[in-house]
Write an enzyme that holds these catalytic residues in place. Structure first.
Site, PDB file in Angstrom:
ATOM      1  N   LYS A  93     -26.137-127.985  37.395  1.00 34.36           N
ATOM      2  CA  LYS A  93     -24.858-127.489  37.757  1.00 34.36           C
ATOM      3  C   LYS A  93     -23.877-127.786  36.578  1.00 34.36           C
ATOM      4  CE  LYS A  93     -22.040-125.478  40.481  1.00 34.36           C
ATOM      5  NZ  LYS A  93     -21.238-124.895  39.565  1.00 34.36           N
ATOM      6  N   GLN A 114     -22.105-134.880  33.114  1.00 40.89           N
ATOM      7  CA  GLN A 114     -22.046-133.669  34.341  1.00 40.89           C
ATOM      8  C   GLN A 114     -23.034-134.508  35.191  1.00 40.89           C
ATOM      9  OE1 GLN A 114     -19.956-130.866  34.145  1.00 40.89           O
ATOM     10  NE2 GLN A 114     -20.054-131.191  36.325  1.00 40.89           N
ATOM     11  N   LYS A 129     -24.693-128.186  31.378  1.00 35.99           N
ATOM     12  CA  LYS A 129     -23.199-127.486  30.725  1.00 35.99           C
ATOM     13  C   LYS A 129     -23.722-126.543  29.746  1.00 35.99           C
ATOM     14  CE  LYS A 129     -18.952-128.538  30.988  1.00 35.99           C
ATOM     15  NZ  LYS A 129     -18.168-129.372  31.924  1.00 35.99           N
ATOM     16  N   ASP A 169     -14.770-123.914  32.712  1.00 39.01           N
ATOM     17  CA  ASP A 169     -14.499-125.229  32.012  1.00 39.01           C
ATOM     18  C   ASP A 169     -13.280-124.734  30.955  1.00 39.01           C
ATOM     19  OD1 ASP A 169     -15.393-128.407  31.706  1.00 39.01           O
ATOM     20  OD2 ASP A 169     -14.998-127.477  29.645  1.00 39.01           O
ATOM     21  N   THR A 213     -10.281-129.811  41.065  1.00 36.25           N
ATOM     22  CA  THR A 213     -10.367-130.950  39.898  1.00 36.25           C
ATOM     23  C   THR A 213      -9.043-131.757  39.872  1.00 36.25           C
ATOM     24  OG1 THR A 213     -11.775-129.385  38.771  1.00 36.25           O
ATOM     25  CG2 THR A 213     -11.194-131.472  37.542  1.00 36.25           C
TER      26      THR A 213
END
Ligand code: GLU
Length: 449
Positions: A93, A114, A129, A169, A213
């Site tokens: 993930k 991550q 990622k 991202d 976030t």
């Protein structure tokens, strides 16, 4: 700088040698290894089972060609990446980044970080990622769509709701996720909502994902300050960046009664002693997709724009680096400390250089590292996966409450771990050790894999 325990030195040297030139990856590994020396003393079987060596080696790295045709009919070639770092705790993930600076070292550092971040959430997700060196700046809507489709044409065979679940991202938001989801659906002939997160609501997206976030980072910093008896009312906050993370960090701090006085983009920063107008920033960045410099033209009054120089020269109580890696240097940290900063929270991944982190810690500034402070985004992605698996859609309030609870848990876990390992208040050590132990235990129980 703290040094790596001598037992771990050969492991670090091996990582440096085998991943030559990947500076950001070296930096991320070094920081974790500096913290986990203390764990090895308590858990010697980690060394026997080569757990640290295994954790530093991605399970799989995929690099692929992304050909696409621009609006002039010219064929363009970019490079695509997906680094599937660790799947001990759940399917891989992590987000996808489109930015010209992307290379394998950047994606590896992000995948490594991550893995621990996702472990800290306590939710069943591994770490990964991906991304591309594609530069979305100045590209038309149709070029963005063609690029996303071509990227997914290769990526689709490597992902799946039980395999690997990408999200956004830098350079990848709701629009790009929509195009990628469309291509995945077309190629596989499956409406597999759980394959990507950050989707639109009508495709099975989660409420509060976009905000998560930034909100999460603000919740984390508020709790970190509260236990020191510091409140946020009237405090001056500086947030670098003006993307998704920065915008919703600002929104939550304003809700907490603080005054957000500066934000930036890669060209410069805007500053207003009387507080920034967040609705105008949202219109500029989310609707018009313009540069932040236009803020001053539209706003007038006491707003100022500065093209050269660092946003960290603006005196503030709370600094939230929320743009990109290594954006806050030792020099910036000195300036912030001189100006009396109380707390720093990393909204971006690894935005402070090792020098800067050391200076903050030596000066007694409360410091929240990214892998803990910005985990709210991926945590809410895991909540999106949960909603997809149960074919449900939660209210904003329910989702935000879950997020707030997760951030409190992460905060308390990092604080308790720092205490346990004899470094009270060291959230870097707490986050690294707590994340590392969760991943290591899960890996060990799977045998040598
Ligand atoms: N890119 C975000 C991060 O750095 C979110 C990842 C996700 O939601 O999977 O954590």
């Amino acid at each position: 700088m703290v040094n790596v325990d001598e037992k771990l030195e050969p492991i670090l040297n091996d990582v440096l040698r085998r991943n030559a030139g990947e500076h950001e990856f070296h930096q991320a590994v070094r920081e974790v290894l500096e913290s986990v020396g203390r764990v090895i003393a308590k858990r010697p079987h980690y060394a026997r089972n080569a757990l640290i060596e295994r954790i530093c080696e991605p399970e799989r790295q995929i690099i692929f060609r992304v050909p696409w045709i621009d609006d002039h009919g010219q064929v363009q070639i970019n490079r695509g990446f997906r680094v599937q770092f660790n799947s001990a705790l759940g399917p891989y993930k992590g987000g996808i980044r489109f930015h010209p600076s992307v290379n394998v070292g950047i994606i590896k550092f992000l995948g490594f970080e991550q893995t621990f971040k996702n472990a800290l959430t306590g939710l069943p997700i591994g770490g990964a990622k991906g991304g591309s060196d594609f530069n979305p700046r100045g590209r038309s809507e149709t070029e963005i769509m063609r690029f996303c489709q071509s990227f997914m044409t290769e990526l689709h065979r490597h992902i799946g709701e039980y395999v690997d679940v990408p999200a956004g991202d830098i350079g990848v938001g709701g629009r790009e996720i929509g195009y990628m989801f469309g291509q995945y659906k077309r190629l596989t002939n499956r409406y597999e909502a759980g394959v990507l997160t950050g989707k639109a609501l009508f495709h099975g997206g989660s409420r509060a994902r976009k905000e998560a976030t930034g909100y999460g980072a603000a919740y984390f910093v508020r709790r970190m300050m509260q236990i020191k008896g510091l409140d946020l009312e009237g405090r001056k906050v500086v947030v670098s960046g003006s993307g998704n993370v920065a915008i919703y960090t600002m929104e939550k701090f304003i809700e907490f009664g603080a005054k957000v006085i500066a934000c930036s983009d890669s060209n410069g920063f805007v500053y207003d002693e009387n507080g920034l107008d967040l609705d105008l920033i949202k219109e500029i960045k989310e609707v018009r997709r313009e540069r932040i410099s236009t803020y001053v033209l539209r706003k007038g009054g006491s707003a100022r724009y500065k093209e050269a120089g660092s946003i960290w020269t603006v005196p503030c109580d709370v600094a939230m680096p929320s743009a990109t890696q290594n954006e806050l240097t030792g020099k910036d940290a000195k300036m912030l400390i001189e100006n009396g900063v109380l707390a720093v929270g990393e909204g971006a991944n690894m935005p402070s250089t090792p020098d800067a982190v050391r200076l903050f810690q030596e000066a007694g500034v409360l410091f929240a590292p990214g892998k803990a402070a910005n985990a709210g985004g991926v945590a809410t992605s895991a909540l999106e996966m949960q909603q997809n698996a149960s074919r449900d859609s939660w209210t904003f309030e329910k989702t935000e409450n879950r997020l707030a609870g997760i951030m409190d848990n992460i905060h308390d876990l990092c604080a308790a771990t720092a205490d346990e390992y004899g470094a009270p208040g060291d959230y870097v050590l707490g986050a690294n050790i707590a994340g590392f132990v969760r991943v290591a235990e899960a890996m060990d129980a799977l045998g040598v894999t």
